[in-house]
Design a protein around this motif. Structure first.
Motif, PDB file in Angstrom:
ATOM      1  N   LEU A  66       5.082   6.964 111.697  1.00 33.80           N
ATOM      2  CA  LEU A  66       3.796   6.865 111.642  1.00 33.80           C
ATOM      3  C   LEU A  66       3.122   5.871 110.444  1.00 33.80           C
ATOM      4  CD1 LEU A  66       2.810  10.781 111.321  1.00 33.80           C
ATOM      5  CD2 LEU A  66       2.445   9.308 113.037  1.00 33.80           C
ATOM      6  N   VAL A  67       4.256   5.853 109.315  1.00 32.85           N
ATOM      7  CA  VAL A  67       3.834   4.498 108.416  1.00 32.85           C
ATOM      8  C   VAL A  67       4.049   3.264 109.010  1.00 32.85           C
ATOM      9  CG1 VAL A  67       4.680   3.376 106.419  1.00 32.85           C
ATOM     10  CG2 VAL A  67       4.489   6.009 106.405  1.00 32.85           C
ATOM     11  N   ARG A  68       4.947   3.035 110.018  1.00 28.29           N
ATOM     12  CA  ARG A  68       5.029   1.867 110.756  1.00 28.29           C
ATOM     13  C   ARG A  68       3.945   1.691 111.610  1.00 28.29           C
ATOM     14  NH1 ARG A  68      10.431   3.327 111.041  1.00 28.29           N
ATOM     15  NH2 ARG A  68      10.447   4.329 112.663  1.00 28.29           N
ATOM     16  N   ILE A  69       3.388   2.574 112.456  1.00 28.74           N
ATOM     17  CA  ILE A  69       1.941   2.505 113.048  1.00 28.74           C
ATOM     18  C   ILE A  69       0.798   2.061 112.414  1.00 28.74           C
ATOM     19  CG2 ILE A  69       0.462   3.669 114.469  1.00 28.74           C
ATOM     20  CD1 ILE A  69       2.951   5.468 115.589  1.00 28.74           C
ATOM     21  N   LYS A  75      -4.531   1.824 111.309  1.00 24.63           N
ATOM     22  CA  LYS A  75      -4.900   3.318 111.663  1.00 24.63           C
ATOM     23  C   LYS A  75      -4.083   4.376 111.075  1.00 24.63           C
ATOM     24  CE  LYS A  75      -7.191   2.284 115.935  1.00 24.63           C
ATOM     25  NZ  LYS A  75      -7.212   2.549 117.283  1.00 24.63           N
ATOM     26  N   HIS A  76      -4.776   5.421 110.460  1.00 26.42           N
ATOM     27  CA  HIS A  76      -4.085   6.363 109.589  1.00 26.42           C
ATOM     28  C   HIS A  76      -4.914   7.749 110.093  1.00 26.42           C
ATOM     29  CE1 HIS A  76      -2.338   8.775 106.477  1.00 26.42           C
ATOM     30  NE2 HIS A  76      -3.726   9.257 106.090  1.00 26.42           N
ATOM     31  N   SER A  77      -3.876   8.736 110.235  1.00 27.62           N
ATOM     32  CA  SER A  77      -4.455   9.794 110.508  1.00 27.62           C
ATOM     33  C   SER A  77      -4.201  11.130 109.329  1.00 27.62           C
ATOM     34  CB  SER A  77      -3.604  10.470 111.867  1.00 27.62           C
ATOM     35  OG  SER A  77      -4.197  12.050 111.711  1.00 27.62           O
ATOM     36  N   ALA A 134      -8.649  11.067 112.259  1.00 26.86           N
ATOM     37  CA  ALA A 134      -7.605  11.195 113.044  1.00 26.86           C
ATOM     38  C   ALA A 134      -7.284   9.948 113.723  1.00 26.86           C
ATOM     39  CB  ALA A 134      -7.664  12.497 113.705  1.00 26.86           C
ATOM     40  N   TYR A 135      -6.052   9.861 114.575  1.00 25.71           N
ATOM     41  CA  TYR A 135      -6.012   8.659 115.349  1.00 25.71           C
ATOM     42  C   TYR A 135      -7.042   8.966 116.560  1.00 25.71           C
ATOM     43  CZ  TYR A 135      -1.692   8.128 112.966  1.00 25.71           C
ATOM     44  OH  TYR A 135      -0.469   7.580 112.091  1.00 25.71           O
ATOM     45  N   ASP A 136      -7.172  10.158 117.122  1.00 25.61           N
ATOM     46  CA  ASP A 136      -8.201  10.747 118.019  1.00 25.61           C
ATOM     47  C   ASP A 136      -9.259  11.444 117.307  1.00 25.61           C
ATOM     48  OD1 ASP A 136      -9.739  11.684 119.689  1.00 25.61           O
ATOM     49  OD2 ASP A 136      -8.262  12.620 121.198  1.00 25.61           O
ATOM     50  N   PRO A 137     -10.489  10.861 116.698  1.00 24.63           N
ATOM     51  CA  PRO A 137     -11.519  11.410 116.037  1.00 24.63           C
ATOM     52  C   PRO A 137     -12.147  12.875 116.529  1.00 24.63           C
ATOM     53  CG  PRO A 137     -12.014   9.074 116.209  1.00 24.63           C
ATOM     54  CD  PRO A 137     -10.680   9.400 117.318  1.00 24.63           C
TER      55      PRO A 137
END
Length: 160
Positions: A66-69, A75-77, A134-137
């Motif tokens: 997730l840190v790499r993404i 983007k952070h969730s 979130a990644y998907d709000p």
């Protein structure tokens, strides 16, 4: 110390050789540390802090991914981060408990229910706005309906 000899598949050997184990550099050191952790876990001898560190390590790969993404996309969730924190704490709570008496079981139950409701509150806070962090709000709001319905039914039944 007792010597131990074992034949293991080469893929496990390579994995062990590359595995980062705090306080261990050689494969023998790593096996000692890992077997010690497994024994403490099996014996129920992990205190909460140690169990928390262990659970956090278990979730290390997903956290790193997730840190790499986040680094790649920006983007952070907050939702995923909070869920991982709650899951880590809940797992540590479970692994570190070995209730011996009914009162111990009741204390464990209290702590576990408290942790579960803290997670619910966290998700409800995220669902308080149309768009969660979130990644998907919309992910929280999409799954919130049944929980809200149950809470409203509970409130209605309390009033009767």
């Amino acid at each position: 110390m007792e010597p131990l000899s074992a034949r293991i598949p080469s893929d496990l050997y390579l994995w062990l050789a590359q595995l980062q184990v705090e306080g261990a550099t050689t494969n023998s050191d790593k096996l000692r540390v890992l077997l010690g952790q497994l024994k403490r876990q099996h014996d129920g001898a992990l205190d909460y802090v140690t169990a928390h560190a262990w659970a956090r390590d278990l979730m290390g790969r997903v956290r790193e991914a997730l840190v790499r993404i986040e680094g790649r996309t920006g983007k952070h969730s907050e939702v995923v981060s909070l869920l991982l924190d709650h899951l880590t704490s809940a797992l540590a709570l479970v692994v570190s408990q070995v209730p011996a008496e009914e009162t111990d079981a009741a204390k464990f139950e209290e702590a576990l229910v408290h942790r579960a409701f803290a997670l619910c509150e966290t998700l409800l806070r995220q669902g308080n706005t149309p768009h969660a962090a979130a990644y998907d709000p919309t992910v929280v709001r999409r799954h919130l309906g049944a929980t809200i319905e149950l809470a409203m039914n509970l409130q209605t039944s309390k009033g009767s």
